[in-house]
Design an enzyme around this catalytic site. Structure first.
Site, PDB file in Angstrom:
ATOM      1  N   PRO A  41      22.035  92.287  23.025  1.00 21.01           N
ATOM      2  CA  PRO A  41      21.554  93.350  22.144  1.00 21.01           C
ATOM      3  C   PRO A  41      22.126  93.141  20.739  1.00 21.01           C
ATOM      4  O   PRO A  41      23.284  92.742  20.585  1.00 21.01           O
ATOM      5  CB  PRO A  41      22.121  94.623  22.779  1.00 21.01           C
ATOM      6  CG  PRO A  41      22.389  94.260  24.201  1.00 21.01           C
ATOM      7  CD  PRO A  41      22.771  92.811  24.178  1.00 21.01           C
ATOM      8  N   TRP A  42      21.322  93.413  19.706  1.00 18.39           N
ATOM      9  CA  TRP A  42      21.773  93.161  18.334  1.00 18.39           C
ATOM     10  C   TRP A  42      22.850  94.159  17.896  1.00 18.39           C
ATOM     11  O   TRP A  42      23.592  93.908  16.958  1.00 18.39           O
ATOM     12  CB  TRP A  42      20.606  93.148  17.350  1.00 18.39           C
ATOM     13  CG  TRP A  42      19.749  94.374  17.341  1.00 18.39           C
ATOM     14  CD1 TRP A  42      18.544  94.529  17.962  1.00 18.39           C
ATOM     15  CD2 TRP A  42      20.007  95.619  16.684  1.00 18.39           C
ATOM     16  NE1 TRP A  42      18.048  95.796  17.741  1.00 18.39           N
ATOM     17  CE2 TRP A  42      18.929  96.489  16.947  1.00 18.39           C
ATOM     18  CE3 TRP A  42      21.049  96.092  15.885  1.00 18.39           C
ATOM     19  CZ2 TRP A  42      18.862  97.790  16.465  1.00 18.39           C
ATOM     20  CZ3 TRP A  42      20.981  97.387  15.396  1.00 18.39           C
ATOM     21  CH2 TRP A  42      19.900  98.216  15.686  1.00 18.39           C
ATOM     22  N   CYS A  43      23.002  95.279  18.567  1.00 14.11           N
ATOM     23  CA  CYS A  43      23.958  96.324  18.172  1.00 14.11           C
ATOM     24  C   CYS A  43      25.279  96.160  18.932  1.00 14.11           C
ATOM     25  O   CYS A  43      25.290  96.104  20.170  1.00 14.11           O
ATOM     26  CB  CYS A  43      23.357  97.692  18.461  1.00 14.11           C
ATOM     27  SG  CYS A  43      24.488  99.062  18.164  1.00 14.11           S
ATOM     28  N   SER A  44      26.376  96.124  18.200  1.00 19.15           N
ATOM     29  CA  SER A  44      27.693  95.954  18.832  1.00 19.15           C
ATOM     30  C   SER A  44      28.068  97.150  19.705  1.00 19.15           C
ATOM     31  O   SER A  44      28.737  96.987  20.736  1.00 19.15           O
ATOM     32  CB  SER A  44      28.771  95.705  17.773  1.00 19.15           C
ATOM     33  OG  SER A  44      28.863  96.812  16.889  1.00 19.15           O
ATOM     34  N   ARG A  47      26.400  96.575  23.014  1.00 19.68           N
ATOM     35  CA  ARG A  47      27.123  95.535  23.768  1.00 19.68           C
ATOM     36  C   ARG A  47      28.419  96.077  24.361  1.00 19.68           C
ATOM     37  O   ARG A  47      28.792  95.723  25.478  1.00 19.68           O
ATOM     38  CB  ARG A  47      27.409  94.320  22.875  1.00 19.68           C
ATOM     39  CG  ARG A  47      26.157  93.534  22.499  1.00 19.68           C
ATOM     40  CD  ARG A  47      26.486  92.192  21.842  1.00 19.68           C
ATOM     41  NE  ARG A  47      27.340  92.303  20.665  1.00 19.68           N
ATOM     42  CZ  ARG A  47      26.929  92.477  19.426  1.00 19.68           C
ATOM     43  NH1 ARG A  47      25.638  92.576  19.174  1.00 19.68           N
ATOM     44  NH2 ARG A  47      27.780  92.532  18.423  1.00 19.68           N
TER      45      ARG A  47
END
Length: 130
Positions: A41-44, A47
């Site tokens: 997923p691009w969002c930390s 993640r």
């Protein structure tokens, strides 16, 4: 695992596939889409929370949850009419929303946890078991 991945979110809560009995619940976890390069997923925040949420929803006593993806970073952050923001009021990801059929038959959002709140296992358990 009590997770249904790639849930297609309808136009409104009234169209969610919630049982007809009052009090029936339905959970959606709104997540960042998977980046094609990193395969993550691009969002930390997403993640960081997924391992705990996957563990919680893998438990036999856990309700089913639908994973819904809000789009790429550009689609979600830069598009002012992103449907998750405008139709579902999803302004932070991840967001875990609890919907429930009321006594009058309407489907209503009755609880929500966002971002770092989802790292608190007791808060997540409270939301899914209340």
């Amino acid at each position: 695992m009590a997770v249904k991945d790639n849930f297609v979110v309808p136009a409104s809560a009234q169209e969610l596939p919630v049982g007809v009995a009052p009090g029936t619940t339905f959970f959606i976890l709104f997540l960042a889409s998977i980046d094609p390069v990193t395969k993550q997923p691009w969002c930390s925040d997403v993640r960081a929370t997924l391992p705990l949420l996957n563990k919680i929803f893998a438990a036999a006593s856990s309700p089913e949850v639908r994973y819904a993806y809000v789009g790429s970073k550009a689609e979600y952050k830069e598009d002012p009419v992103n449907r998750f923001r405008t139709q579902w009021n999803i302004n932070n990801i991840p967001t875990l929303s609890r919907y429930q059929r009321s006594d009058n038959g309407k489907i209503e959002e009755v609880g929500r946890l966002v971002e770092g709140e989802l790292l608190d296992e007791s808060r997540v358990q409270d939301l899914i078991s209340s």
